[in-house]
Design a protein around this motif. Structure first.
Motif, PDB file in Angstrom:
ATOM      1  N   VAL A  92       3.354  -8.415  -4.707  1.00 11.23           N
ATOM      2  CA  VAL A  92       1.526  -7.894  -4.180  1.00 11.23           C
ATOM      3  C   VAL A  92       0.800  -8.902  -4.400  1.00 11.23           C
ATOM      4  O   VAL A  92      -0.019  -9.080  -5.737  1.00 11.23           O
ATOM      5  CB  VAL A  92       1.185  -6.534  -4.962  1.00 11.23           C
ATOM      6  CG1 VAL A  92      -0.246  -5.350  -4.789  1.00 11.23           C
ATOM      7  CG2 VAL A  92       2.732  -5.301  -5.108  1.00 11.23           C
ATOM      8  N   THR A  93      -0.511  -8.493  -3.649  1.00 11.69           N
ATOM      9  CA  THR A  93      -1.845  -9.594  -4.414  1.00 11.69           C
ATOM     10  C   THR A  93      -2.594  -8.800  -5.329  1.00 11.69           C
ATOM     11  O   THR A  93      -2.514  -7.532  -5.645  1.00 11.69           O
ATOM     12  CB  THR A  93      -2.490  -9.943  -2.905  1.00 11.69           C
ATOM     13  OG1 THR A  93      -3.024  -8.997  -2.469  1.00 11.69           O
ATOM     14  CG2 THR A  93      -1.338 -10.100  -1.963  1.00 11.69           C
ATOM     15  N   PRO A  94      -3.278  -9.086  -5.753  1.00 16.49           N
ATOM     16  CA  PRO A  94      -4.284  -9.374  -6.525  1.00 16.49           C
ATOM     17  C   PRO A  94      -5.324  -7.987  -5.696  1.00 16.49           C
ATOM     18  O   PRO A  94      -5.810  -7.576  -6.821  1.00 16.49           O
ATOM     19  CB  PRO A  94      -5.337 -10.493  -7.503  1.00 16.49           C
ATOM     20  CG  PRO A  94      -4.268 -11.380  -7.411  1.00 16.49           C
ATOM     21  CD  PRO A  94      -3.384 -11.640  -5.997  1.00 16.49           C
ATOM     22  N   SER A  95      -5.932  -8.658  -5.104  1.00 14.12           N
ATOM     23  CA  SER A  95      -6.700  -7.820  -4.157  1.00 14.12           C
ATOM     24  C   SER A  95      -6.370  -6.598  -3.954  1.00 14.12           C
ATOM     25  O   SER A  95      -6.282  -5.182  -4.289  1.00 14.12           O
ATOM     26  CB  SER A  95      -7.799  -8.455  -2.689  1.00 14.12           C
ATOM     27  OG  SER A  95      -6.372  -9.045  -2.194  1.00 14.12           O
ATOM     28  N   GLN A  96      -4.435  -5.929  -3.991  1.00 13.84           N
ATOM     29  CA  GLN A  96      -3.778  -5.580  -4.099  1.00 13.84           C
ATOM     30  C   GLN A  96      -3.825  -4.624  -4.989  1.00 13.84           C
ATOM     31  O   GLN A  96      -3.637  -2.985  -4.759  1.00 13.84           O
ATOM     32  CB  GLN A  96      -2.807  -5.122  -3.265  1.00 13.84           C
ATOM     33  CG  GLN A  96      -2.638  -5.985  -1.466  1.00 13.84           C
ATOM     34  CD  GLN A  96      -1.462  -6.309  -1.139  1.00 13.84           C
ATOM     35  OE1 GLN A  96      -0.753  -6.760  -1.583  1.00 13.84           O
ATOM     36  NE2 GLN A  96      -1.209  -6.598   0.728  1.00 13.84           N
ATOM     37  N   ILE A  97      -3.003  -5.184  -6.188  1.00 15.60           N
ATOM     38  CA  ILE A  97      -3.556  -4.619  -7.061  1.00 15.60           C
ATOM     39  C   ILE A  97      -4.744  -4.114  -7.455  1.00 15.60           C
ATOM     40  O   ILE A  97      -4.642  -2.375  -8.387  1.00 15.60           O
ATOM     41  CB  ILE A  97      -3.006  -5.970  -8.004  1.00 15.60           C
ATOM     42  CG1 ILE A  97      -1.470  -6.787  -7.823  1.00 15.60           C
ATOM     43  CG2 ILE A  97      -2.908  -5.159  -9.420  1.00 15.60           C
ATOM     44  CD1 ILE A  97      -1.158  -7.054  -8.859  1.00 15.60           C
ATOM     45  N   GLY A  98      -5.544  -4.634  -7.203  1.00 19.80           N
ATOM     46  CA  GLY A  98      -7.052  -4.174  -7.186  1.00 19.80           C
ATOM     47  C   GLY A  98      -7.350  -2.193  -7.323  1.00 19.80           C
ATOM     48  O   GLY A  98      -7.768  -1.279  -7.835  1.00 19.80           O
TER      49      GLY A  98
END
Length: 390
Positions: free
Chosen positions: A41-47
């Protein structure tokens, strides 16, 4: 003698519950972003994922607080929310399909996160009832968070992220067993008054206080969401992430132990102002240091920032809120600290991290903390002027 022994056993059980509950919470808060990174999962998706969860927390935390106030019990509500958290977390960490992650993380925010303010309310009320310090109980939660962070980080490095579920289940079951034998908090004899609650929320002092909490808590919650990701982006391992959270929590232990003495000597607003200034320095240093190792050791400042800020806000809240709405007031504080600030910090933080990297994110967090310091300084000076006029 028998009554004193029973009271001591009750306090010991509450301390043990705090140890294992906050150990469980460390898995969710400290290692969920790391686990999601492991699941690609990418950082933006984690956010976004954590932001949606925080929004759910905005709805769930006041709900469970009001249930607690309505039925005059904290322990039974904790047993319910904690039990469902253990089930949802076990499924989450059993390599659930990606399309289920949103649902399961949402369930954790609905059940596990509201257990935190209920636990703090239980700690505070039982401490008051038996004339022991809040810090002497809450310290065991910080110890649990610290040791679990270190153990989990090292264990995952050794056996793999897939084994996280068994650690989660172990801590969760032990927390459930200890809260089951803890006495319930003393209930207020007053009837609930919606008019008083409305007046409380519309009172200018309350609004100013909640705004200050929001400003100071947003960068803190951003750090909760992205510390592990940032450490790994600088070349650190999962063990380094665990060590960072261990050092942060151990510094909390030290400051919780002396929190009563600090609170007795300084006003709450002044302490929040000091904590905000220290937050500013902490995050700017994290942004400019050359390696993950420096970020890890900077987490030793957690006690000077979070503990001073959090204990001061709880004490101030309990001074201004009506007795019959204390559990609800605690959950409103948690909504700001873990909910609204979590949404802002995780979504905006994930976007900044994705676009410009972790260093830029921590520099922005330092700027946000500086704004909180400026506002707390304004409130402190306004209070002093009001006292002179009065």
């Amino acid at each position: 003698m028998w009554v004193r022994k029973k009271v001591n056993m009750g306090i010991a059980s509450l301390r043990a519950y705090n140890f294992f509950y906050f150990s469980l919470l460390s898995i969710f808060i400290s290692f969920l972003p790391v686990y999601l990174t492991f699941r690609d999962v990418t950082p933006s998706q984690i956010g976004v994922l954590i932001g949606v969860g925080s929004f759910i927390g905005i709805l769930s935390q006041p709900f469970w607080g009001m249930v607690s106030d309505r039925y005059q019990t904290i322990k039974k509500v904790i047993l319910f929310t904690l039990g469902f958290s253990i089930v949802a977390g076990a499924i989450l960490f059993l390599s659930a399909p990606l399309y289920l992650l949103f649902l399961l993380v949402g369930a954790m925010y609905f059940f596990l996160l509201p257990t935190d303010p209920l636990t703090e309310s239980l700690n505070f009320r039982i401490a008051q009832k038996h004339s022991v310090s809040f810090g002497s109980i809450r310290t065991f939660g910080a110890i649990g968070y610290a040791t679990a962070s270190l153990i989990i980080g090292w264990t995952i490095d050794q056996v793999g992220m897939e084994q996280l579920v068994w650690l989660f289940l172990g801590y969760g079951i032990l927390a459930f067993l200890f809260i089951a034998i803890v006495s319930d908090a003393p209930a207020s004899g007053k009837k609930l008054s919606w008019l008083e609650l409305k007046q409380f929320f519309l009172y200018p002092k309350t609004l100013r206080f909640f705004l200050l909490v929001l400003l100071a808590a947003t960068p803190h919650r951003t750090n909760d969401s992205f510390l592990g990701v940032y450490v790994q982006s600088l070349g650190g391992s999962t063990g380094d992430v665990g060590q960072a959270w261990f050092l942060a929590a151990m510094s909390e232990v030290a400051f919780f132990a002396i929190s009563a003495r600090i609170l007795s000597r300084w006003s709450e607003i002044k302490l929040i102002m000091v904590a905000s200034a220290l937050y500013t320095i902490r995050y700017i240093l994290c942004a400019i240091v050359p390696s993950a190792e420096w970020v890890v050791y900077l987490q030793l400042t957690q006690g000077m920032t979070f503990v001073i800020f959090y204990t001061a806000t709880i004490q101030y809240l309990y001074k201004i809120i009506p007795e019959e709405w204390k559990a609800t007031g605690q959950t409103v504080l948690a909504v700001l600290f873990f909910g609204i600030s979590g949404i802002i910090g995780s979504i905006a933080g994930g976007w900044v991290f994705q676009q410009w990297g972790g260093s830029a994110l921590y520099m922005a967090m330092g700027g946000f903390s500086l704004v909180a310091f400026g506002y707390s300084l304004f409130l402190w000076k306004s209070k002093r002027v009001g006292e002179r006029i009065g």
